[in-house]
Design an enzyme around this catalytic site. Sequence first.
Site, short mmCIF file in Angstrom:
data_model
loop_
_atom_site.label_atom_id
_atom_site.label_comp_id
_atom_site.label_asym_id
_atom_site.label_seq_id
_atom_site.Cartn_x
_atom_site.Cartn_y
_atom_site.Cartn_z
N ASN A 1 -6.25 -20.68 -3.32
CA ASN A 1 -6.56 -20.25 -4.69
C ASN A 1 -6.24 -21.34 -5.69
OD1 ASN A 1 -7.21 -17.88 -3.48
ND2 ASN A 1 -5.35 -16.80 -4.08
N HIS B 1 -6.89 -26.32 -2.38
CA HIS B 1 -8.18 -26.48 -3.06
C HIS B 1 -8.03 -26.85 -4.53
CE1 HIS B 1 -10.43 -23.91 0.20
NE2 HIS B 1 -10.18 -25.14 0.59
N THR C 1 -8.22 -13.61 2.83
CA THR C 1 -9.25 -14.66 2.90
C THR C 1 -10.31 -14.26 3.91
OG1 THR C 1 -9.69 -17.00 3.34
CG2 THR C 1 -7.77 -16.05 4.43
C1 BJW Z 1 -8.73 -8.46 -0.22
C2 BJW Z 1 -8.61 -7.74 -1.41
C3 BJW Z 1 -7.38 -7.11 -1.63
C4 BJW Z 1 -10.58 -8.57 -1.36
N1 BJW Z 1 -6.39 -7.21 -0.71
N2 BJW Z 1 -7.73 -8.55 0.67
C5 BJW Z 1 -20.45 -25.98 8.88
C6 BJW Z 1 -19.53 -25.43 9.77
C7 BJW Z 1 -18.16 -25.54 9.53
C8 BJW Z 1 -17.68 -26.17 8.38
C9 BJW Z 1 -18.59 -26.72 7.54
C10 BJW Z 1 -19.96 -26.62 7.77
N3 BJW Z 1 -20.60 -27.23 6.75
C11 BJW Z 1 -19.68 -27.70 5.87
C12 BJW Z 1 -18.46 -27.38 6.34
C13 BJW Z 1 -17.15 -27.67 5.67
C14 BJW Z 1 -17.01 -26.86 4.40
C15 BJW Z 1 -17.19 -25.38 4.72
O1 BJW Z 1 -16.29 -24.72 5.21
N4 BJW Z 1 -18.35 -24.82 4.40
C16 BJW Z 1 -18.61 -23.38 4.69
C17 BJW Z 1 -19.48 -22.81 3.58
C18 BJW Z 1 -19.22 -23.31 6.07
N5 BJW Z 1 -15.67 -27.12 3.89
C19 BJW Z 1 -15.43 -28.13 3.07
O2 BJW Z 1 -16.32 -28.87 2.65
C20 BJW Z 1 -13.97 -28.39 2.73
N6 BJW Z 1 -13.64 -29.76 2.99
C21 BJW Z 1 -13.64 -30.26 4.22
O3 BJW Z 1 -13.91 -29.59 5.20
O4 BJW Z 1 -13.26 -31.58 4.27
C22 BJW Z 1 -13.21 -32.22 5.55
C23 BJW Z 1 -11.78 -32.41 5.95
C24 BJW Z 1 -10.94 -31.34 6.13
C25 BJW Z 1 -9.62 -31.53 6.53
C26 BJW Z 1 -9.15 -32.79 6.74
C27 BJW Z 1 -9.99 -33.89 6.56
C28 BJW Z 1 -11.30 -33.69 6.17
C29 BJW Z 1 -13.72 -28.11 1.26
C30 BJW Z 1 -13.83 -26.67 0.94
C31 BJW Z 1 -13.65 -26.46 -0.57
C32 BJW Z 1 -13.74 -24.99 -0.94
N7 BJW Z 1 -13.72 -24.88 -2.34
C33 BJW Z 1 -13.75 -23.54 -2.95
C34 BJW Z 1 -13.87 -23.69 -4.47
C35 BJW Z 1 -12.53 -24.05 -5.12
C36 BJW Z 1 -12.60 -24.09 -6.59
C37 BJW Z 1 -13.01 -22.79 -7.23
O5 BJW Z 1 -12.26 -21.81 -7.19
O6 BJW Z 1 -14.06 -22.77 -7.82
O7 BJW Z 1 -12.58 -22.80 -2.61
S1 BJW Z 1 -15.08 -22.52 -2.33
C38 BJW Z 1 -14.18 -21.01 -2.38
O8 BJW Z 1 -14.04 -20.48 -1.03
C39 BJW Z 1 -12.77 -21.38 -2.85
C40 BJW Z 1 -11.92 -20.57 -1.92
O9 BJW Z 1 -10.61 -21.13 -1.87
C41 BJW Z 1 -12.67 -20.62 -0.63
C42 BJW Z 1 -12.31 -19.52 0.34
O10 BJW Z 1 -12.61 -18.25 -0.18
P1 BJW Z 1 -11.63 -17.04 0.08
O11 BJW Z 1 -10.34 -17.29 -0.61
O12 BJW Z 1 -11.56 -16.74 1.51
O13 BJW Z 1 -12.36 -15.87 -0.76
P2 BJW Z 1 -13.54 -14.88 -0.27
O14 BJW Z 1 -14.11 -14.28 -1.50
O15 BJW Z 1 -14.46 -15.54 0.65
O16 BJW Z 1 -12.77 -13.75 0.56
C43 BJW Z 1 -11.85 -12.87 -0.03
C44 BJW Z 1 -11.27 -11.96 1.05
O17 BJW Z 1 -10.28 -11.14 0.44
C45 BJW Z 1 -12.30 -11.03 1.70
O18 BJW Z 1 -12.12 -11.03 3.12
C46 BJW Z 1 -11.96 -9.64 1.12
O19 BJW Z 1 -12.18 -8.58 2.04
C47 BJW Z 1 -10.48 -9.79 0.85
N8 BJW Z 1 -9.96 -8.94 -0.22
N9 BJW Z 1 -9.75 -7.80 -2.11
C48 BJW Z 1 -6.58 -7.89 0.38
N10 BJW Z 1 -7.15 -6.34 -2.78
#
Ligand code: BJW
Length: 237
Positions: free
Chosen positions: A92, A109, A176
């Site tokens: 977050n 992030h 997440t």
């Molecule tokens: C509740 C609830 C309640 C609701 N109680 N629960 C193909 C395959 C695999 C990987 C890749 C691919 N193509 C590209 C990639 C890599 C890519 C990626 O993963 N893409 C996917 C789309 C496939 N990743 C990257 O590019 C990352 N970098 C990277 O990999 O670099 C290489 C590297 C890594 C390590 C070492 C060296 C090199 C960067 C990722 C950046 C993500 N950025 C964001 C934006 C941040 C800024 C902003 O806020 O605007 O981060 S995107 C967004 O998603 C944000 C979040 O942190 C992230 C995750 O989302 P999160 O937190 O899981 O939220 P939701 O909405 O998805 O889920 C919420 C959950 O809560 C749900 O399950 C609900 O049920 C639950 N919930 N209410 C409990 N009350």
Amino acid sequence: MPESSSIVILTGAGISAESGVATFRGAGGLWEGHRVEDVCTPEALAANPELVHRFYDMRRAFVQTVEPNAAHLALAQLDAAWAGSLLIVTQNVDDLHERAGARRLIHMHGAHLSALCGDCGARFHWRDPLPPGSICPSCAAPAMRPDVVFFGEVPYGMDKVDAALRDCDLFVSIGTSGAVYPAAGFVRLAGAMGADTLELNLEPSQGSSFFAESRFGPASELVPAWVEGMLSRHALA
Ligand code: BJW
């Protein structure tokens, strides 16, 4: 689990949902019709800096109006009380963990209340709007941008997180979806290294089957109950 055990806790948008912060992939996960994957990229920033800066200006202002909930407070209590090593790795970009009092914390992030110079890499605490072309206080380049990790960029603190995951006895994932890497892969690494694994989420995440145990419900209920269990076991021991 002994009180000296090492714990890594991964948090996502679900832990802040009950503070009023929208999640990314649930209902209402679009912003003015844009998917997060379309706005949070270096390409989007280059192509449409006004849109991307406005998106983050709005969210930076909003997070300053919300408060930590019972789940943030419970994790801060665990952080303060746990004698063993503990690391909260949050995806977050809000500051609700630190406002609740958490100290052993990594924002992998980035952070809304921070600005990054795209030229020299300097980072500054930032609460106000950040128009495109803002001047870097360090190198004077007109290159200040939101300090958030876009898709395709390397998250912060990965060396420290990797070491903690390899060394931990318990990995807990909270709120997440397991849709975004590298965070989505943490459970497999920790599990392969012998850690116990627990998921606390509203519903099964994409990686649910990799966890030894899953509990489903709102974070504001599940997290305080889990923390109370961890701490009371040691108070009795
Ligand atoms: C509740 C609830 C309640 C609701 N109680 N629960 C193909 C395959 C695999 C990987 C890749 C691919 N193509 C590209 C990639 C890599 C890519 C990626 O993963 N893409 C996917 C789309 C496939 N990743 C990257 O590019 C990352 N970098 C990277 O990999 O670099 C290489 C590297 C890594 C390590 C070492 C060296 C090199 C960067 C990722 C950046 C993500 N950025 C964001 C934006 C941040 C800024 C902003 O806020 O605007 O981060 S995107 C967004 O998603 C944000 C979040 O942190 C992230 C995750 O989302 P999160 O937190 O899981 O939220 P939701 O909405 O998805 O889920 C919420 C959950 O809560 C749900 O399950 C609900 O049920 C639950 N919930 N209410 C409990 N009350």
